[in-house]
Design an enzyme around this catalytic site. Structure first.
Site, PDB file in Angstrom:
ATOM      1  N   LYS A  22       7.852  -2.562  -3.703  1.00  0.00           N
ATOM      2  CA  LYS A  22       6.390  -2.689  -3.555  1.00  0.00           C
ATOM      3  C   LYS A  22       5.703  -1.557  -4.300  1.00  0.00           C
ATOM      4  O   LYS A  22       4.780  -1.779  -5.088  1.00  0.00           O
ATOM      5  CB  LYS A  22       6.017  -2.626  -2.074  1.00  0.00           C
ATOM      6  CG  LYS A  22       4.529  -2.435  -1.812  1.00  0.00           C
ATOM      7  CD  LYS A  22       4.175  -2.395  -0.344  1.00  0.00           C
ATOM      8  CE  LYS A  22       4.321  -1.058   0.282  1.00  0.00           C
ATOM      9  NZ  LYS A  22       3.239  -0.085   0.031  1.00  0.00           N
ATOM     10  N   ASN A  23       6.177  -0.323  -4.082  1.00  0.00           N
ATOM     11  CA  ASN A  23       5.461   0.832  -4.626  1.00  0.00           C
ATOM     12  C   ASN A  23       5.699   1.037  -6.113  1.00  0.00           C
ATOM     13  O   ASN A  23       5.056   1.878  -6.726  1.00  0.00           O
ATOM     14  CB  ASN A  23       5.806   2.091  -3.823  1.00  0.00           C
ATOM     15  CG  ASN A  23       5.211   2.020  -2.431  1.00  0.00           C
ATOM     16  OD1 ASN A  23       4.375   1.151  -2.144  1.00  0.00           O
ATOM     17  ND2 ASN A  23       5.648   2.893  -1.556  1.00  0.00           N
ATOM     18  N   CYS A 118      -6.852   5.899   6.170  1.00  0.00           N
ATOM     19  CA  CYS A 118      -6.079   4.797   6.735  1.00  0.00           C
ATOM     20  C   CYS A 118      -5.378   5.364   7.961  1.00  0.00           C
ATOM     21  O   CYS A 118      -5.526   6.529   8.298  1.00  0.00           O
ATOM     22  CB  CYS A 118      -5.065   4.260   5.727  1.00  0.00           C
ATOM     23  SG  CYS A 118      -3.704   5.376   5.456  1.00  0.00           S
ATOM     24  N   ARG A 123      -6.052  10.770   3.192  1.00  0.00           N
ATOM     25  CA  ARG A 123      -5.633  10.303   1.872  1.00  0.00           C
ATOM     26  C   ARG A 123      -6.719  10.473   0.808  1.00  0.00           C
ATOM     27  O   ARG A 123      -7.193   9.521   0.216  1.00  0.00           O
ATOM     28  CB  ARG A 123      -5.127   8.871   1.968  1.00  0.00           C
ATOM     29  CG  ARG A 123      -4.043   8.770   3.050  1.00  0.00           C
ATOM     30  CD  ARG A 123      -3.332   7.476   3.099  1.00  0.00           C
ATOM     31  NE  ARG A 123      -2.385   7.365   1.992  1.00  0.00           N
ATOM     32  CZ  ARG A 123      -1.654   6.269   1.790  1.00  0.00           C
ATOM     33  NH1 ARG A 123      -1.796   5.253   2.585  1.00  0.00           N
ATOM     34  NH2 ARG A 123      -0.822   6.201   0.782  1.00  0.00           N
ATOM     35  N   PRO A 124      -7.159  11.723   0.582  1.00  0.00           N
ATOM     36  CA  PRO A 124      -8.189  11.990  -0.429  1.00  0.00           C
ATOM     37  C   PRO A 124      -7.661  11.755  -1.843  1.00  0.00           C
ATOM     38  O   PRO A 124      -6.490  11.452  -2.033  1.00  0.00           O
ATOM     39  CB  PRO A 124      -8.494  13.460  -0.204  1.00  0.00           C
ATOM     40  CG  PRO A 124      -7.278  14.023   0.412  1.00  0.00           C
ATOM     41  CD  PRO A 124      -6.666  12.918   1.234  1.00  0.00           C
ATOM     42  N   MET A 125      -8.551  11.952  -2.831  1.00  0.00           N
ATOM     43  CA  MET A 125      -8.144  11.738  -4.230  1.00  0.00           C
ATOM     44  C   MET A 125      -8.433  12.953  -5.105  1.00  0.00           C
ATOM     45  O   MET A 125      -8.507  12.847  -6.326  1.00  0.00           O
ATOM     46  CB  MET A 125      -8.869  10.513  -4.790  1.00  0.00           C
ATOM     47  CG  MET A 125      -8.223   9.200  -4.348  1.00  0.00           C
ATOM     48  SD  MET A 125      -8.912   7.784  -5.203  1.00  0.00           S
ATOM     49  CE  MET A 125      -8.463   8.168  -6.904  1.00  0.00           C
ATOM     50  N   ASP A 308       8.454   7.507   4.014  1.00  0.00           N
ATOM     51  CA  ASP A 308       8.362   6.068   4.322  1.00  0.00           C
ATOM     52  C   ASP A 308       9.561   5.560   5.123  1.00  0.00           C
ATOM     53  O   ASP A 308       9.578   4.406   5.528  1.00  0.00           O
ATOM     54  CB  ASP A 308       8.230   5.247   3.033  1.00  0.00           C
ATOM     55  CG  ASP A 308       6.922   5.516   2.341  1.00  0.00           C
ATOM     56  OD1 ASP A 308       6.786   5.133   1.169  1.00  0.00           O
ATOM     57  OD2 ASP A 308       6.037   6.140   2.959  1.00  0.00           O
ATOM     58  N   ARG A 400       2.758  -6.622   4.607  1.00  0.00           N
ATOM     59  CA  ARG A 400       2.345  -5.884   3.405  1.00  0.00           C
ATOM     60  C   ARG A 400       3.555  -5.395   2.627  1.00  0.00           C
ATOM     61  O   ARG A 400       3.501  -5.231   1.416  1.00  0.00           O
ATOM     62  CB  ARG A 400       1.489  -4.674   3.795  1.00  0.00           C
ATOM     63  CG  ARG A 400       0.150  -5.014   4.384  1.00  0.00           C
ATOM     64  CD  ARG A 400      -0.685  -3.780   4.557  1.00  0.00           C
ATOM     65  NE  ARG A 400      -0.737  -3.019   3.316  1.00  0.00           N
ATOM     66  CZ  ARG A 400      -1.278  -1.793   3.219  1.00  0.00           C
ATOM     67  NH1 ARG A 400      -1.779  -1.203   4.284  1.00  0.00           N
ATOM     68  NH2 ARG A 400      -1.307  -1.162   2.070  1.00  0.00           N
TER      69      ARG A 400
HETATM   70  C1  EPZ Z   1       2.566   6.733  -2.274  1.00  0.00           C
HETATM   71  O1  EPZ Z   1       1.268   6.916  -1.727  1.00  0.00           O
HETATM   72  C2  EPZ Z   1       3.145   5.509  -1.577  1.00  0.00           C
HETATM   73  N1  EPZ Z   1       2.300   4.354  -1.853  1.00  0.00           N
HETATM   74  C3  EPZ Z   1       3.227   5.752  -0.070  1.00  0.00           C
HETATM   75  O2  EPZ Z   1       3.857   4.615   0.517  1.00  0.00           O
HETATM   76  C4  EPZ Z   1       4.108   6.978   0.159  1.00  0.00           C
HETATM   77  O3  EPZ Z   1       4.157   7.251   1.546  1.00  0.00           O
HETATM   78  C5  EPZ Z   1       3.518   8.186  -0.590  1.00  0.00           C
HETATM   79  O4  EPZ Z   1       3.410   7.863  -2.001  1.00  0.00           O
HETATM   80  C6  EPZ Z   1       4.375   9.434  -0.455  1.00  0.00           C
HETATM   81  O5  EPZ Z   1       5.657   9.181  -0.919  1.00  0.00           O
HETATM   82  C7  EPZ Z   1       2.405   3.729  -3.059  1.00  0.00           C
HETATM   83  O6  EPZ Z   1       3.171   4.121  -3.912  1.00  0.00           O
HETATM   84  C8  EPZ Z   1       1.535   2.528  -3.258  1.00  0.00           C
HETATM   85  P1  EPZ Z   1       0.649  10.812  -2.389  1.00  0.00           P
HETATM   86  P2  EPZ Z   1       0.252   7.986  -2.412  1.00  0.00           P
HETATM   87  O7  EPZ Z   1      -0.487  10.843  -3.342  1.00  0.00           O
HETATM   88  O8  EPZ Z   1       0.428   7.981  -3.873  1.00  0.00           O
HETATM   89  C9  EPZ Z   1      -2.127  13.945  -0.169  1.00  0.00           C
HETATM   90  C10 EPZ Z   1       4.124   2.878   2.041  1.00  0.00           C
HETATM   91  O9  EPZ Z   1       4.399   2.884   3.248  1.00  0.00           O
HETATM   92  N2  EPZ Z   1      -3.010  13.796  -1.337  1.00  0.00           N
HETATM   93  O10 EPZ Z   1       1.992  11.299  -2.829  1.00  0.00           O
HETATM   94  O11 EPZ Z   1      -1.087   7.745  -1.848  1.00  0.00           O
HETATM   95  C11 EPZ Z   1      -2.120  12.692   0.692  1.00  0.00           C
HETATM   96  O12 EPZ Z   1      -3.214  12.713   1.579  1.00  0.00           O
HETATM   97  C12 EPZ Z   1       3.111   3.856   1.478  1.00  0.00           C
HETATM   98  O13 EPZ Z   1       4.653   2.107   1.186  1.00  0.00           O
HETATM   99  C13 EPZ Z   1      -4.126  14.625  -1.452  1.00  0.00           C
HETATM  100  O14 EPZ Z   1      -4.375  15.483  -0.600  1.00  0.00           O
HETATM  101  O15 EPZ Z   1       0.854   9.346  -1.817  1.00  0.00           O
HETATM  102  C14 EPZ Z   1      -0.801  12.774   1.408  1.00  0.00           C
HETATM  103  O16 EPZ Z   1      -0.935  13.609   2.531  1.00  0.00           O
HETATM  104  C15 EPZ Z   1       2.469   4.692   2.566  1.00  0.00           C
HETATM  105  N3  EPZ Z   1      -4.954  14.472  -2.521  1.00  0.00           N
HETATM  106  C16 EPZ Z   1       0.112  13.434   0.368  1.00  0.00           C
HETATM  107  O17 EPZ Z   1      -0.761  14.069  -0.589  1.00  0.00           O
HETATM  108  C17 EPZ Z   1      -4.723  13.519  -3.494  1.00  0.00           C
HETATM  109  O18 EPZ Z   1      -5.507  13.442  -4.460  1.00  0.00           O
HETATM  110  C18 EPZ Z   1       1.004  12.448  -0.360  1.00  0.00           C
HETATM  111  O19 EPZ Z   1       0.169  11.565  -1.053  1.00  0.00           O
HETATM  112  C19 EPZ Z   1      -3.594  12.696  -3.356  1.00  0.00           C
HETATM  113  C20 EPZ Z   1      -2.742  12.851  -2.276  1.00  0.00           C
END
Ligand code: EPZ
Length: 421
Positions: A22-23, A118, A123-125, A308, A400
């Protein structure tokens, strides 16, 4: 709303085919925005998140043709009509934010709704925004939307990530393929889905080195072409089904499973008393005795223990011999499965990001509620070993990320069925 009813106590035996990730698919699909030539994805998973990403891309004018019951997706963005990703789609799935980098790279503009929080966290950007601004993008937050533009196109730059964010690495990797000059991503995420994306982009003509390490170097090119790419095996679905025989007993072979995708997870299984054997077709799993042993788990970025798989591992440790400590270091609120497991008789104490699990002999079936994708599957797994019947409600979370879960589990002997409310 549908529910799933599981009756525990039946050992599992047989084979489960693991689907495409999926990811990986959720970042490979937006890559079509980088080229006007078609992108064909094979081994695509059949999941509701894929349908959501399809709807988002179609709202931008991308043509998406699904074949072979959804296992093949052909995408073409030669006739784009919009560069705005609306809130009503983005709020359903955070991965919608992966259109930001490609839209900026090829169309020099994008308006992407912030995904909003969520269940598992805010989950900020900020990491995405800082990185793209380093590549000369101008990004402003207005009315809950990121308004981004790159007059004259993005420029290659050194992009240090404060945290190895998977999504930010993917957005920057895609954006950099068409930027002018060289981009170096430092502290890049190393997940297999990043490696898979780099392979696909390279087959479209991108010049990329270092994927899977902390530093990825991308030499921008003028345009990208067509490609056909097989989606990598889903390591989270793999890990989930590897745990099924640990809960219920028996032996299951996960077809398509590869050790390199689940290294640290297999180390923990070994310590818990579980044998994992490589076969020509995948990975065979069987617990050594009739009760697993307690182990401590800390979630980390890849190649550490995957966040995950934390919920699924916690569910397994609820009936292990001894006390386990699980520390969730990636998300701020990812223990929502704990209260549901406690309803089934588990002994779990949560303090902030640390959960202490004291193993009990056996869980008891109960009505429980899914709260997020991975928490919901941990309840299904718990039901496989619990005494009596477990009814998991709100299983739209499950659909999902797990295709045909009841078929896959009943195919190895589980007593599981989907009931419509
Ligand atoms: C990906 O999410 C996956 N989703 C998630 O899988 C997975 O849990 C996560 O990576 C960590 O491995 C997809 O690939 C579609 P991150 P992503 O950016 O990219 C913080 C599932 O169950 N952060 O690595 O959103 C964030 O809040 C899903 O399949 C910031 O602070 O994860 C989190 O605490 C759930 N600022 C941490 O970093 C940002 O700009 C990890 O987030 C981005 C992230």
């Amino acid at each position: 709303m549908d529910s799933i009813v599981v009756t525990g106590g039946t050992p599992l035996n047989g084979q489960i085919a693991i689907a495409g990730a999926k990811n990986a698919a959720l970042t490979l699909m937006p890559a079509t925005l980088l080229s006007e030539e078609p992108l064909t994805l094979t081994n695509a998973p059949r999941l509701s998140d894929i349908k959501t990403m399809t709807a988002l891309l179609q709202s931008l004018g991308v043509e998406v043709t699904s074949m072979q019951d959804g296992k093949v997706q052909v995408l073409s963005s030669h006739a784009m009509t919009s560069t705005t990703a609306d809130y009503d789609i983005v709020r359903k799935m955070r991965a919608s934010n992966l259109v930001l980098g490609p839209l900026l790279a090829r169309h020099h503009e994008a308006v992407v709704s912030l995904p909003g929080g969520c269940a598992i966290g805010a989950r900020p950007m900020d990491i995405h925004v800082t990185a793209l601004e380093a590549m000369s993008a101008e990004i402003e937050l207005k009315d809950g939307y990121l308004h981004a533009k790159a007059p004259g196109g993005l420029k290659g730059a050194k992009v240090p990530l404060r945290f190895a964010s998977v999504g930010a690495t993917e957005n920057v990797l895609m954006a950099a393929t068409l930027a002018k000059g060289t981009t170096v991503i430092e502290n890049a995420a190393r997940e297999p889905e990043i490696v898979d994306l780099a392979k696909c982009l390279r087959s479209m003509g991108a010049q990329i080195e270092g994927e899977g390490t902390r530093q990825i170097t991308i030499q921008g090119v003028d345009r990208l072409g067509a490609a056909t790419h097989p989606v990598v095996t889903d390591r989270i679905e793999l890990g989930t089904y590897m745990l099924a025989p640990v809960f219920a007993g028996g032996e299951v072979e996960c077809l398509g499973g590869r050790l390199d995708l689940v290294g640290s997870f297999v180390e923990k299984l070994d310590a818990a008393g579980v044998d994992v054997t490589e076969t020509p077709d995948g990975l065979k799993v069987k617990r050594r005795t009739d009760r697993a042993k307690a182990v401590d788990v800390t979630t980390e970025v890849f190649p550490g223990f995957p966040t995950d798989l934390q919920a699924q591992m916690m569910a397994m440790l609820c009936t292990a011999e001894g006390t386990s400590v699980l520390e969730e270091k990636i998300f701020e609120n990812r223990f929502m499965h704990a209260p549901e497991l406690i309803r089934m008789g588990a002994d779990i104490e949560v303090q902030g990001g640390v959960a202490t699990v004291r193993g009990v002999e056996r869980l008891k079936g109960a009505p429980v509620m899914a709260t997020d994708l991975r928490a919901s599957v941990s309840l299904i797994l718990a039901g496989l070993a619990a005494e009596g019947e477990t009814t998991v409600s709100r299983i739209y979370h499950l659909d999902r990320g797990y295709e045909h879960i009841e078929e896959k589990l009943s195919g190895v002997g589980a007593k599981i069925e989907r009931v419509s409310a």
